[in-house]
Write a protein that holds these residues in place. Structure first.
Motif, PDB file in Angstrom:
ATOM      1  N   MET A  49     -43.048  23.068 -76.069  1.00 13.77           N
ATOM      2  CA  MET A  49     -42.996  22.231 -77.267  1.00 13.77           C
ATOM      3  C   MET A  49     -43.175  20.748 -76.967  1.00 13.77           C
ATOM      4  O   MET A  49     -43.281  19.932 -77.883  1.00 13.77           O
ATOM      5  CB  MET A  49     -41.651  22.429 -77.983  1.00 13.77           C
ATOM      6  CG  MET A  49     -41.482  23.776 -78.622  1.00 13.77           C
ATOM      7  SD  MET A  49     -39.968  23.874 -79.610  1.00 13.77           S
ATOM      8  CE  MET A  49     -38.702  23.970 -78.340  1.00 13.77           C
ATOM      9  N   TYR A  61     -53.563  23.190 -74.412  1.00 21.37           N
ATOM     10  CA  TYR A  61     -53.424  23.754 -75.762  1.00 21.37           C
ATOM     11  C   TYR A  61     -54.774  23.681 -76.474  1.00 21.37           C
ATOM     12  O   TYR A  61     -55.501  22.696 -76.342  1.00 21.37           O
ATOM     13  CB  TYR A  61     -52.418  22.959 -76.606  1.00 21.37           C
ATOM     14  CG  TYR A  61     -51.069  22.735 -75.992  1.00 21.37           C
ATOM     15  CD1 TYR A  61     -50.014  23.607 -76.241  1.00 21.37           C
ATOM     16  CD2 TYR A  61     -50.839  21.625 -75.189  1.00 21.37           C
ATOM     17  CE1 TYR A  61     -48.761  23.382 -75.697  1.00 21.37           C
ATOM     18  CE2 TYR A  61     -49.588  21.390 -74.636  1.00 21.37           C
ATOM     19  CZ  TYR A  61     -48.557  22.272 -74.893  1.00 21.37           C
ATOM     20  OH  TYR A  61     -47.314  22.035 -74.349  1.00 21.37           O
ATOM     21  N   TYR A  74     -46.574  18.640 -81.650  1.00 18.81           N
ATOM     22  CA  TYR A  74     -45.562  18.835 -82.695  1.00 18.81           C
ATOM     23  C   TYR A  74     -46.178  19.040 -84.071  1.00 18.81           C
ATOM     24  O   TYR A  74     -45.563  19.660 -84.946  1.00 18.81           O
ATOM     25  CB  TYR A  74     -44.614  17.634 -82.734  1.00 18.81           C
ATOM     26  CG  TYR A  74     -45.238  16.358 -83.234  1.00 18.81           C
ATOM     27  CD1 TYR A  74     -45.180  16.005 -84.580  1.00 18.81           C
ATOM     28  CD2 TYR A  74     -45.913  15.506 -82.365  1.00 18.81           C
ATOM     29  CE1 TYR A  74     -45.765  14.832 -85.041  1.00 18.81           C
ATOM     30  CE2 TYR A  74     -46.509  14.342 -82.827  1.00 18.81           C
ATOM     31  CZ  TYR A  74     -46.427  14.002 -84.147  1.00 18.81           C
ATOM     32  OH  TYR A  74     -47.010  12.857 -84.604  1.00 18.81           O
ATOM     33  N   HIS A  76     -48.514  20.959 -84.801  1.00 19.08           N
ATOM     34  CA  HIS A  76     -49.077  22.306 -84.910  1.00 19.08           C
ATOM     35  C   HIS A  76     -48.047  23.415 -84.745  1.00 19.08           C
ATOM     36  O   HIS A  76     -48.397  24.586 -84.785  1.00 19.08           O
ATOM     37  CB  HIS A  76     -50.182  22.487 -83.863  1.00 19.08           C
ATOM     38  CG  HIS A  76     -51.301  21.496 -83.982  1.00 19.08           C
ATOM     39  ND1 HIS A  76     -52.361  21.676 -84.844  1.00 19.08           N
ATOM     40  CD2 HIS A  76     -51.500  20.302 -83.365  1.00 19.08           C
ATOM     41  CE1 HIS A  76     -53.181  20.643 -84.745  1.00 19.08           C
ATOM     42  NE2 HIS A  76     -52.691  19.791 -83.861  1.00 19.08           N
ATOM     43  N   LEU A  77     -46.784  23.053 -84.543  1.00 13.55           N
ATOM     44  CA  LEU A  77     -45.784  24.088 -84.314  1.00 13.55           C
ATOM     45  C   LEU A  77     -44.644  23.982 -85.308  1.00 13.55           C
ATOM     46  O   LEU A  77     -44.401  22.936 -85.922  1.00 13.55           O
ATOM     47  CB  LEU A  77     -45.251  24.035 -82.879  1.00 13.55           C
ATOM     48  CG  LEU A  77     -44.438  22.813 -82.410  1.00 13.55           C
ATOM     49  CD1 LEU A  77     -42.975  22.941 -82.780  1.00 13.55           C
ATOM     50  CD2 LEU A  77     -44.573  22.639 -80.899  1.00 13.55           C
ATOM     51  N   SER A  78     -43.956  25.093 -85.484  1.00 11.46           N
ATOM     52  CA  SER A  78     -42.687  25.108 -86.217  1.00 11.46           C
ATOM     53  C   SER A  78     -41.717  25.934 -85.392  1.00 11.46           C
ATOM     54  O   SER A  78     -42.106  26.889 -84.712  1.00 11.46           O
ATOM     55  CB  SER A  78     -42.852  25.672 -87.631  1.00 11.46           C
ATOM     56  OG  SER A  78     -43.490  26.933 -87.631  1.00 11.46           O
ATOM     57  N   VAL A  79     -40.439  25.556 -85.428  1.00 13.95           N
ATOM     58  CA  VAL A  79     -39.497  26.102 -84.464  1.00 13.95           C
ATOM     59  C   VAL A  79     -38.105  26.254 -85.060  1.00 13.95           C
ATOM     60  O   VAL A  79     -37.691  25.456 -85.910  1.00 13.95           O
ATOM     61  CB  VAL A  79     -39.451  25.190 -83.210  1.00 13.95           C
ATOM     62  CG1 VAL A  79     -39.086  23.772 -83.580  1.00 13.95           C
ATOM     63  CG2 VAL A  79     -38.495  25.726 -82.161  1.00 13.95           C
ATOM     64  N   SER A 149     -48.153  26.194 -89.786  1.00 13.83           N
ATOM     65  CA  SER A 149     -48.278  25.869 -88.367  1.00 13.83           C
ATOM     66  C   SER A 149     -49.178  26.908 -87.704  1.00 13.83           C
ATOM     67  O   SER A 149     -49.440  27.971 -88.264  1.00 13.83           O
ATOM     68  CB  SER A 149     -46.900  25.867 -87.691  1.00 13.83           C
ATOM     69  OG  SER A 149     -46.290  27.151 -87.798  1.00 13.83           O
ATOM     70  N   LEU A 151     -48.440  27.616 -84.305  1.00 15.11           N
ATOM     71  CA  LEU A 151     -47.537  28.160 -83.290  1.00 15.11           C
ATOM     72  C   LEU A 151     -46.133  28.233 -83.874  1.00 15.11           C
ATOM     73  O   LEU A 151     -45.610  27.238 -84.376  1.00 15.11           O
ATOM     74  CB  LEU A 151     -47.530  27.267 -82.042  1.00 15.11           C
ATOM     75  CG  LEU A 151     -46.516  27.605 -80.949  1.00 15.11           C
ATOM     76  CD1 LEU A 151     -46.765  29.002 -80.377  1.00 15.11           C
ATOM     77  CD2 LEU A 151     -46.549  26.561 -79.841  1.00 15.11           C
ATOM     78  N   ILE A 153     -42.165  29.334 -83.045  1.00 14.88           N
ATOM     79  CA  ILE A 153     -41.255  29.561 -81.921  1.00 14.88           C
ATOM     80  C   ILE A 153     -39.847  29.847 -82.439  1.00 14.88           C
ATOM     81  O   ILE A 153     -39.317  29.103 -83.269  1.00 14.88           O
ATOM     82  CB  ILE A 153     -41.233  28.341 -80.980  1.00 14.88           C
ATOM     83  CG1 ILE A 153     -42.585  28.184 -80.275  1.00 14.88           C
ATOM     84  CG2 ILE A 153     -40.114  28.470 -79.946  1.00 14.88           C
ATOM     85  CD1 ILE A 153     -42.669  26.973 -79.367  1.00 14.88           C
ATOM     86  N   ARG A 180     -50.597  33.259 -86.869  1.00 13.00           N
ATOM     87  CA  ARG A 180     -49.995  32.318 -85.932  1.00 13.00           C
ATOM     88  C   ARG A 180     -49.670  32.973 -84.588  1.00 13.00           C
ATOM     89  O   ARG A 180     -49.375  34.165 -84.515  1.00 13.00           O
ATOM     90  CB  ARG A 180     -48.729  31.721 -86.524  1.00 13.00           C
ATOM     91  CG  ARG A 180     -49.001  30.762 -87.651  1.00 13.00           C
ATOM     92  CD  ARG A 180     -47.741  30.156 -88.212  1.00 13.00           C
ATOM     93  NE  ARG A 180     -47.053  31.042 -89.144  1.00 13.00           N
ATOM     94  CZ  ARG A 180     -46.009  30.675 -89.865  1.00 13.00           C
ATOM     95  NH1 ARG A 180     -45.520  29.454 -89.751  1.00 13.00           N
ATOM     96  NH2 ARG A 180     -45.440  31.515 -90.698  1.00 13.00           N
TER      97      ARG A 180
END
Length: 208
Positions: A49, A61, A74, A76-79, A149, A151, A153, A180
């Motif tokens: 991340m 990436y 950050y 492109h991702l959600s966590v 997103s 990605l 996580i 995703r």
């Protein structure tokens, strides 16, 4: 999102957490990260991340064939992780409004839909500080899952969830994962039953 780890290693002080991780997370694929507590699953997720630096190695990436730098990952991702903090002075309604000022909701949904899907619609005026641990976990999961997103996580997503809520998570994950890339770190097979591939962090504990 496609993620390529090349000889990724991490140590704290003189202790190596893991060494020489070569792994290719393919786009639109579902991965489970397993290993005993303290093996480095959460640490590896934090590195992916961009939350913490790695000691040596290289990470690349790509999103839809375009190279993404670590400084903008950050976007492109959600966590959702057990260590995440929520703004407890906000009501549920306020925290959703705040979050989705900066990130887009997945296509086809709005904030009322998100409240209903989290099964927390009746609690929207309640302060987060008054939520139970299970409700907070549902909120974390919802914020991640319903954020647009490439990605997604989760670290120990089943923590603080009862059996019914674990089934809720699996049902929504199957429906809203879409295309995703998914990374789930857990020792509980129920958490990652949707995953196609398993990465065992124990394979990288020995000096190579």
């Amino acid at each position: 999102m496609e993620i390529i780890l090349e000889n990724i290693s991490k140590k704290y002080g003189s202790q190596w957490i893991f060494r020489n991780i070569d792994f290719h997370f393919e786009a639109k694929t579902k991965y489970a990260l397993i290993g005993h507590n303290g093996a480095g699953k959460s640490t590896l997720l934090d590195i992916i991340m961009g939350k913490i630096p790695y000691t040596k190695g290289k990470i690349s990436y790509q999103v839809n064939g375009n190279i993404v730098g670590i400084d903008s990952i950050y976007k492109h991702l959600s966590v959702a992780t057990t260590s995440m903090s929520l703004i407890e002075e906000f009501t549920l309604e306020e925290i959703l409004q705040f979050h989705f000022r900066f990130r887009n909701i997945v296509k086809g949904l709005n904030q009322e839909d998100v409240l209903d899907l989290m099964e927390l619609g009746k609690e929207k005026k309640k302060f987060i500080s008054n939520f139970s641990s299970g409700m907070k976990q549902r909120l974390k999961i919802g914020l991640a899952l319903f954020t647009d997103s490439s990605l997604l996580i989760f670290d120990e997503p089943g923590a603080n969830l009862d059996l019914k809520s674990k089934q809720w998570f699996q049902t929504l994950l199957a429906k809203y994962l879409n295309d995703r890339t998914l990374l789930i770190a857990s020792n509980d097979a129920e958490d990652y039953q949707i995953c196609d591939h398993i990465m065992d962090i124990e394979d990288f504990k020995l000096v190579g």
